[in-house]
Design a protein around this motif. Structure first.
Motif, PDB file in Angstrom:
ATOM      1  N   LEU A 185       1.002  -1.418   0.416  1.00  0.00           N
ATOM      2  CA  LEU A 185      -0.082  -0.331  -0.141  1.00  0.00           C
ATOM      3  C   LEU A 185       1.028   1.076   0.275  1.00  0.00           C
ATOM      4  O   LEU A 185       0.842   2.447  -0.564  1.00  0.00           O
ATOM      5  CB  LEU A 185      -0.365   0.072   1.454  1.00  0.00           C
ATOM      6  N   ARG A 186       2.347   1.056   0.598  1.00  0.00           N
ATOM      7  CA  ARG A 186       2.471   2.585   0.671  1.00  0.00           C
ATOM      8  C   ARG A 186       3.644   2.544  -0.619  1.00  0.00           C
ATOM      9  O   ARG A 186       3.505   3.897  -0.811  1.00  0.00           O
ATOM     10  CB  ARG A 186       3.970   2.353   1.853  1.00  0.00           C
ATOM     11  N   LYS A 187       3.852   2.055  -0.908  1.00  0.00           N
ATOM     12  CA  LYS A 187       4.229   2.531  -2.443  1.00  0.00           C
ATOM     13  C   LYS A 187       3.607   2.168  -3.880  1.00  0.00           C
ATOM     14  O   LYS A 187       3.918   2.879  -4.480  1.00  0.00           O
ATOM     15  CB  LYS A 187       5.484   0.810  -3.138  1.00  0.00           C
ATOM     16  N   GLU A 188       2.285   1.993  -3.188  1.00  0.00           N
ATOM     17  CA  GLU A 188       1.054   1.942  -4.381  1.00  0.00           C
ATOM     18  C   GLU A 188       0.804   3.620  -4.223  1.00  0.00           C
ATOM     19  O   GLU A 188       0.385   4.730  -5.571  1.00  0.00           O
ATOM     20  CB  GLU A 188       0.235   1.426  -4.833  1.00  0.00           C
ATOM     21  N   GLU A 189       0.574   3.987  -2.696  1.00  0.00           N
ATOM     22  CA  GLU A 189       0.296   4.938  -2.784  1.00  0.00           C
ATOM     23  C   GLU A 189       1.475   6.688  -2.741  1.00  0.00           C
ATOM     24  O   GLU A 189       1.357   8.033  -2.942  1.00  0.00           O
ATOM     25  CB  GLU A 189       0.016   5.318  -1.096  1.00  0.00           C
ATOM     26  N   ASP A 190       2.779   6.429  -2.303  1.00  0.00           N
ATOM     27  CA  ASP A 190       3.876   7.373  -2.877  1.00  0.00           C
ATOM     28  C   ASP A 190       3.881   6.735  -4.467  1.00  0.00           C
ATOM     29  O   ASP A 190       5.192   7.611  -4.553  1.00  0.00           O
ATOM     30  CB  ASP A 190       5.219   6.494  -1.900  1.00  0.00           C
ATOM     31  N   PHE A 191       4.025   5.520  -5.107  1.00  0.00           N
ATOM     32  CA  PHE A 191       3.961   6.075  -6.584  1.00  0.00           C
ATOM     33  C   PHE A 191       5.329   5.229  -6.445  1.00  0.00           C
ATOM     34  O   PHE A 191       6.347   5.347  -7.665  1.00  0.00           O
ATOM     35  CB  PHE A 191       4.076   7.135  -7.728  1.00  0.00           C
TER      36      PHE A 191
ATOM     37  N   GLN B 290      -2.429  -9.768  -9.668  1.00  0.00           N
ATOM     38  CA  GLN B 290      -2.414  -9.185  -8.710  1.00  0.00           C
ATOM     39  C   GLN B 290      -3.593  -7.278  -9.168  1.00  0.00           C
ATOM     40  O   GLN B 290      -2.930  -6.524  -9.878  1.00  0.00           O
ATOM     41  CB  GLN B 290      -0.767  -8.052  -8.399  1.00  0.00           C
ATOM     42  N   TYR B 291      -4.197  -7.256  -7.790  1.00  0.00           N
ATOM     43  CA  TYR B 291      -5.315  -6.343  -8.688  1.00  0.00           C
ATOM     44  C   TYR B 291      -4.575  -5.646  -6.753  1.00  0.00           C
ATOM     45  O   TYR B 291      -4.907  -6.237  -5.937  1.00  0.00           O
ATOM     46  CB  TYR B 291      -6.606  -6.891  -8.189  1.00  0.00           C
ATOM     47  N   LEU B 292      -5.183  -4.682  -7.114  1.00  0.00           N
ATOM     48  CA  LEU B 292      -5.046  -2.512  -6.052  1.00  0.00           C
ATOM     49  C   LEU B 292      -7.030  -2.612  -6.805  1.00  0.00           C
ATOM     50  O   LEU B 292      -6.782  -1.784  -6.857  1.00  0.00           O
ATOM     51  CB  LEU B 292      -4.024  -2.537  -6.234  1.00  0.00           C
ATOM     52  N   SER B 293      -7.345  -2.412  -5.352  1.00  0.00           N
ATOM     53  CA  SER B 293      -8.722  -1.913  -5.750  1.00  0.00           C
ATOM     54  C   SER B 293      -8.621  -0.411  -4.331  1.00  0.00           C
ATOM     55  O   SER B 293      -8.496  -1.152  -3.253  1.00  0.00           O
ATOM     56  CB  SER B 293      -9.859  -2.363  -5.919  1.00  0.00           C
ATOM     57  N   SER B 294      -9.792  -0.364  -4.741  1.00  0.00           N
ATOM     58  CA  SER B 294     -10.160   1.332  -3.425  1.00  0.00           C
ATOM     59  C   SER B 294     -11.990   1.676  -4.132  1.00  0.00           C
ATOM     60  O   SER B 294     -12.314   2.024  -4.826  1.00  0.00           O
ATOM     61  CB  SER B 294      -9.350   2.205  -3.753  1.00  0.00           C
ATOM     62  N   THR B 295     -12.346   1.321  -2.771  1.00  0.00           N
ATOM     63  CA  THR B 295     -13.860   1.409  -2.407  1.00  0.00           C
ATOM     64  C   THR B 295     -14.057   2.309  -1.519  1.00  0.00           C
ATOM     65  O   THR B 295     -13.876   2.091  -0.165  1.00  0.00           O
ATOM     66  CB  THR B 295     -14.613  -0.268  -2.743  1.00  0.00           C
ATOM     67  N   VAL B 296     -15.099   3.495  -1.868  1.00  0.00           N
ATOM     68  CA  VAL B 296     -15.372   4.160  -0.751  1.00  0.00           C
ATOM     69  C   VAL B 296     -16.762   4.438  -0.932  1.00  0.00           C
ATOM     70  O   VAL B 296     -17.892   5.061  -1.992  1.00  0.00           O
ATOM     71  CB  VAL B 296     -15.268   5.721  -1.415  1.00  0.00           C
ATOM     72  N   PHE B 297     -17.844   4.366   0.367  1.00  0.00           N
ATOM     73  CA  PHE B 297     -18.648   3.763   0.583  1.00  0.00           C
ATOM     74  C   PHE B 297     -19.220   4.908   2.117  1.00  0.00           C
ATOM     75  O   PHE B 297     -19.467   5.491   2.316  1.00  0.00           O
ATOM     76  CB  PHE B 297     -19.624   2.499   1.400  1.00  0.00           C
ATOM     77  N   GLU B 298     -20.479   5.729   1.354  1.00  0.00           N
ATOM     78  CA  GLU B 298     -20.647   7.605   1.566  1.00  0.00           C
ATOM     79  C   GLU B 298     -22.047   6.242   3.223  1.00  0.00           C
ATOM     80  O   GLU B 298     -22.144   5.456   2.644  1.00  0.00           O
ATOM     81  CB  GLU B 298     -21.567   7.604   0.525  1.00  0.00           C
ATOM     82  N   ASN B 299     -21.631   7.326   3.758  1.00  0.00           N
ATOM     83  CA  ASN B 299     -22.295   6.877   4.940  1.00  0.00           C
ATOM     84  C   ASN B 299     -22.393   6.003   5.686  1.00  0.00           C
ATOM     85  O   ASN B 299     -23.697   5.315   5.948  1.00  0.00           O
ATOM     86  CB  ASN B 299     -23.881   7.421   4.543  1.00  0.00           C
ATOM     87  N   CYS B 300     -21.429   5.812   6.460  1.00  0.00           N
ATOM     88  CA  CYS B 300     -21.173   4.057   6.403  1.00  0.00           C
ATOM     89  C   CYS B 300     -20.032   3.976   7.449  1.00  0.00           C
ATOM     90  O   CYS B 300     -18.534   5.092   7.087  1.00  0.00           O
ATOM     91  CB  CYS B 300     -20.491   3.384   5.049  1.00  0.00           C
ATOM     92  N   SER B 301     -19.861   4.505   8.339  1.00  0.00           N
ATOM     93  CA  SER B 301     -18.914   3.834   9.477  1.00  0.00           C
ATOM     94  C   SER B 301     -17.745   2.244   9.092  1.00  0.00           C
ATOM     95  O   SER B 301     -18.573   1.184   8.224  1.00  0.00           O
ATOM     96  CB  SER B 301     -19.090   3.694  10.471  1.00  0.00           C
ATOM     97  N   THR B 302     -16.802   2.536   9.786  1.00  0.00           N
ATOM     98  CA  THR B 302     -15.795   1.411   9.349  1.00  0.00           C
ATOM     99  C   THR B 302     -15.363   0.317  10.632  1.00  0.00           C
ATOM    100  O   THR B 302     -15.868  -0.816   9.546  1.00  0.00           O
ATOM    101  CB  THR B 302     -14.474   1.700  10.184  1.00  0.00           C
ATOM    102  N   ARG B 303     -16.561  -0.071  11.432  1.00  0.00           N
ATOM    103  CA  ARG B 303     -16.771  -0.297  12.285  1.00  0.00           C
ATOM    104  C   ARG B 303     -18.071  -1.837  11.304  1.00  0.00           C
ATOM    105  O   ARG B 303     -17.817  -2.885  11.334  1.00  0.00           O
ATOM    106  CB  ARG B 303     -17.424  -0.441  13.533  1.00  0.00           C
ATOM    107  N   LEU B 304     -19.235  -0.383  10.315  1.00  0.00           N
ATOM    108  CA  LEU B 304     -20.031  -0.940  10.441  1.00  0.00           C
ATOM    109  C   LEU B 304     -19.749  -2.178   8.866  1.00  0.00           C
ATOM    110  O   LEU B 304     -19.887  -3.946   7.893  1.00  0.00           O
ATOM    111  CB  LEU B 304     -21.230  -0.391   9.923  1.00  0.00           C
ATOM    112  N   LEU B 305     -18.204  -2.014   7.897  1.00  0.00           N
ATOM    113  CA  LEU B 305     -18.041  -2.139   6.835  1.00  0.00           C
ATOM    114  C   LEU B 305     -17.265  -2.985   6.998  1.00  0.00           C
ATOM    115  O   LEU B 305     -17.299  -4.334   6.771  1.00  0.00           O
ATOM    116  CB  LEU B 305     -16.898  -0.981   5.988  1.00  0.00           C
ATOM    117  N   ARG B 306     -15.976  -3.269   8.601  1.00  0.00           N
ATOM    118  CA  ARG B 306     -15.947  -4.725   8.708  1.00  0.00           C
ATOM    119  C   ARG B 306     -17.005  -5.556   8.824  1.00  0.00           C
ATOM    120  O   ARG B 306     -16.659  -7.078   8.625  1.00  0.00           O
ATOM    121  CB  ARG B 306     -14.879  -4.156   9.739  1.00  0.00           C
ATOM    122  N   ASP B 307     -17.979  -5.720   9.883  1.00  0.00           N
ATOM    123  CA  ASP B 307     -18.402  -5.926   9.947  1.00  0.00           C
ATOM    124  C   ASP B 307     -19.113  -6.690   9.125  1.00  0.00           C
ATOM    125  O   ASP B 307     -19.490  -7.994   9.146  1.00  0.00           O
ATOM    126  CB  ASP B 307     -19.676  -5.927  11.195  1.00  0.00           C
ATOM    127  N   PHE B 308     -19.673  -6.079   8.141  1.00  0.00           N
ATOM    128  CA  PHE B 308     -19.930  -6.773   6.723  1.00  0.00           C
ATOM    129  C   PHE B 308     -19.537  -7.531   5.983  1.00  0.00           C
ATOM    130  O   PHE B 308     -19.766  -8.403   5.423  1.00  0.00           O
ATOM    131  CB  PHE B 308     -20.341  -5.199   5.876  1.00  0.00           C
TER     132      PHE B 308
END
Length: 417
Positions: A106-112, A147-165
């Motif tokens: 993740l660090r290498k991808e975010e720092d290009f 190898q895939y690297l994906s980013s999904t942003v959910f509006e109106n959602c807490s991190t704990r709810l997303l983890r449990d889901f």
């Protein structure tokens, strides 16, 4: 004189007859004695055999009775030994080093910073709606699978709810029809590593069998990390009716999006399902957005239910904190910037008035992609012929080529054979 001679002859004849009778009587007596002896030995042997057989039957019955009387003791001792071996194995499957490797990607991808020996990430998918945004990159190493690297942003959602889901397999089986079976195999109370079995069924394909181990860490500001990988377990032997997926490495990070009531899950995934590379790429590109929309719809439904993952014994309830050394190297708080691609995508989403894809179109695209994948595998399965592969590629290209693109994948794929 003649009378005397006749008389002597008669006496002699009588004596001979008596002797002959005596000799016959002696022979019969000897024969009868031998018969009695043999009969006695046969009876003794039969008696010994019957006694031995009866003793053997008695021993067998006694052993069976003892086993029936104490099955709990025997099963508990064997199960305890088996559980101890499984616990030792589960403890060492996923270590903190696995988390470090995931964070480094993740660090290498975010720092290009991809490095000189690693292939560059290629943008594959970028979709958005008013409540969810998705972007994906891929790279194709020569010595391993895509190898895939994906980013999904959910509006109106807490991190704990997303983890449990993400971790609730029971709820996932309700909406993800490809998941036909799942069960927990082992939980390590020391490290929090959980091992489970999953069976997934895809159209026109042999069902895939997954034996996976996963472990969760908790960071600052309700951020969560998970590493998953394929493994072996004695309670999950290989079954001939399924195809076991042996190469599976995945990891995700869930954290808040700065300045908004939204959560981002960033995932690195690598898997070998036994599908042709180009077919897998095409189906992913055509079907992933439909799947994300379906996942978002059921995430909203999951929010209205009460999650009890923290109460059960699993990887969520036994999660560890991210080690302090890693928190110093890889900041995990919400102050960390979201990746540049995600920021650009969020900006486009806020200023865009595009309408979300309808539910019927989403289902149609997903089924379409899965059917094409199954048909392509049917054409290429068990055949090393270049003609069969090229025919499958031409069919897929003809059926699902994007309407807004005139690029022909045939020319791109021919160079790879």
């Amino acid at each position: 004189m003649c009378h005397i001679w006749i008389g002597c002859s008669c006496v002699t004849l009588c004596n001979l007859r008596e002797r002959d009778r005596e000799m016959k009587t002696g022979q019969e007596w000897v024969s009868d004695a031998h018969l009695q002896i043999w009969t006695t030995w046969v009876l003794v042997a039969a008696l010994i055999f019957l006694v031995g057989f009866g003793f053997w039957v008695l021993v067998i019955r006694t052993v069976r009775r003892r086993r029936r009387r104490s099955p709990a003791v025997i099963s508990s001792s064997s199960s305890s030994e088996k559980q101890a071996l499984c616990s030792e194995a589960a403890e060492s499957i996923i270590t903190d080093e696995e988390l470090y490797n995931f964070l480094e990607v993740l660090r290498k991808e975010e720092d290009f910073d991809n490095g000189d020996d690693e292939p560059q990430w290629e943008n594959t998918v970028e979709k958005k709606s008013h409540i969810v945004a998705y972007s994906a990159k891929r790279r194709d190493p020569k010595v391993s699978k895509i190898q895939y690297l994906s980013s999904t942003v959910f509006e109106n959602c807490s991190t704990r709810l997303l983890r449990d889901f993400y971790m609730d397999s029971d709820f996932r089986a309700e909406w993800d029809k490809t998941l036909v079976q799942h069960r927990q195999l082992q939980v390590c109370h020391i490290t929090g590593t959980e091992v489970g079995l999953m069976i997934k069924k895809f159209p026109m394909m042999i069902a895939r069998e997954y034996v996976l181990a996963w472990r969760i860490w908790e960071g600052d500001e309700q951020s969560y990390y998970c590493v998953l990988k394929a493994c072996e377990h004695p309670d999950a032997p290989r079954q001939p009716q399924y195809k076991r997926v042996d190469k599976y490495v995945s990891g995700w990070r869930i954290r808040k999006v700065p300045g908004r009531d939204a959560s981002e899950v960033k995932m690195v995934h690598q898997e070998d399902m036994g599908v042709q590379r180009e077919m897998a790429k095409m189906v992913f590109r055509r079907g992933i957005w439909s799947f994300v929309q379906k996942m978002d719809m059921h995430l909203r439904r999951y929010a209205s239910q009460c999650s009890h993952l923290d109460e059960a014994v699993n990887a969520v309830s036994l999660a560890h904190k991210v080690p302090m050394k890693m928190r110093e190297i890889f900041p995990v708080s919400e102050d960390v910037h979201v990746s540049e691609a995600t920021i650009q995508q969020q900006s486009k989403m806020q200023h865009s008035s595009s309408e979300p894809v309808s539910k019927s179109d989403s289902k149609r695209n997903l089924v379409r992609g899965l059917l094409v994948l199954g048909g392509a595998m049917f054409l290429t399965h068990g055949s090393a012929s270049l003609g069969a592969k090229l025919a499958a590629v031409c069919i897929v290209n003809r059926v699902i080529r994007p309407h807004d693109s005139s690029t022909n994948i045939f020319h791109r794929i021919v160079g790879r054979f």
